[in-house]
Enzyme design. Sequence first.
Site, PDB file in Angstrom:
ATOM      1  CG  ASN B 183       2.103  70.717 -42.976  1.00 36.43           C
ATOM      2  OD1 ASN B 183       2.822  70.176 -43.819  1.00 36.43           O
ATOM      3  ND2 ASN B 183       1.852  72.007 -42.961  1.00 36.43           N
ATOM      4  CG  HIS B 188       6.465  71.098 -41.813  1.00 36.74           C
ATOM      5  ND1 HIS B 188       5.459  72.021 -41.915  1.00 36.74           N
ATOM      6  CD2 HIS B 188       6.643  70.876 -40.486  1.00 36.74           C
ATOM      7  CE1 HIS B 188       5.055  72.356 -40.719  1.00 36.74           C
ATOM      8  NE2 HIS B 188       5.759  71.675 -39.812  1.00 36.74           N
ATOM      9  CG  ASP B 192       6.959  72.459 -47.875  1.00 33.29           C
ATOM     10  OD1 ASP B 192       5.972  73.001 -47.320  1.00 33.29           O
ATOM     11  OD2 ASP B 192       8.143  72.644 -47.527  1.00 33.29           O
ATOM     12  CD  GLU B 218      -3.546  76.166 -44.372  1.00 28.84           C
ATOM     13  OE1 GLU B 218      -2.385  76.633 -44.201  1.00 28.84           O
ATOM     14  OE2 GLU B 218      -4.297  75.860 -43.445  1.00 28.84           O
TER      15      GLU B 218
END
Lengths: 126, 315
Positions: B183, B188, B192, B218
Amino acid sequence: MQLPAPEENVSEKVLWGKDEAVERLGGDEELFWELCEIFLQEYPKLLQKLGQAIAESDAVAVMRAAHSLKGELGYLGAVEASKASRALEHMGHEKNLSEAAEMFASLERHLAALHRAMKVSAGATR
Amino acid sequence: MLIAEDDPIFRRVLESWLQKWNYRVITLENGLDAWSILQQKDAPQMAILDWMMPGLDGIELCRRIRSQQPGHYKYVLLLTAKGSKEDIVAGLEAGADDYLTKPFDVNELRARVRAGKRILELQDALLSVQTELQFQSAHDHLTGLWNHGAIAGLLQREAQRSARMGHPLGVMMADLDHFKRINDSYGHQTGDAVLREVAGRMLASVRNYDYVGRYGGEEFLIVLTECTASALAATAERMRACISGTPVATDAGPIPVTVSIGCVTGHATGPSFPKGEDLLHAADTALYRAKNNGRNRVEHAPETRMASQSHAAAQ
């Protein structure tokens, strides 16, 4: 079937409000004639049922057969014949068949005239 | 569209019009035939029923339709030659939605059928929203997996079921290694994408009747029904290898990802079966060990001891 002469005082218009019936069908003449053909095939059976029911004094059967005829006749715009079958339906409902035979004869006359009128008109249109 | 009408003239009129308006029409001459069609699974949603029919009349047919198991709503238009208020009330009370008095004309029929269609379309819209909401409320938006609440509930339910059936239950807690770094370095959006891909690989590693849920950011919880300890070990290893084997392709390029997995198998020992929370806790502990022992590995909770401990604790 022996066809009695149509009564003089019954005009074609009263016998058969065809225009109104066609209008109810949204102006669909083709469908109207198809329905007339179905009717010409169907009504002798109903008439026979009705006659038999009167002969057997079966008021419920009179009511049923007259009810079906009334609906079809009314829908096709056959005002007089529809009135006669309504009267018969009512007699069946009231379980009083004393005048049923007479009314049945009148209905037969109307139907015979209607039959002829339908044949003639259908022949003229097609 | 189903039409039940014994009179051949009215049957033909209805059929002709409705076909012209592009309805698929089934016509029947009596109530009993209509009833057998209406009970079928893909029965027509709208029915025009004549009041007076031999066998089963329109009123009785209405009653039967309304006493059916709740399913797709059926819109019923009752056809009557009777015009009296009492008859109309009786028809509506038997369950008809609307009525039509013979002799009806084409415009009236069309208007009433349209009204029925609106109701059915409204119902379809409501049902699809309901289905969509049901899905959303139980699923994780990002990955499409079960969400936290749903997977926790499923674990409880399956623990109870396994206890009753005497089946072993496999539970895995999986956590992506150093996900924060992905990340932080790629953003992000890329993070994702990685989560979505990992979710897909997890699903591919289990049987299609196992449950995979996103438990936290996660962290994933996997519930495997009727799964022995050795089958669970094989599945966990397959999942780990599947995730670490090929880097995840993203817009930012291929990113290698690894996962640590903690496993536990719930067994019945004597009269007791570990509860969902016990299994969760044991899998979590095993996951910690996997992290501490270097990540990208599978660790197993000492299942039998765990089960008997929980048995002892329950006493």
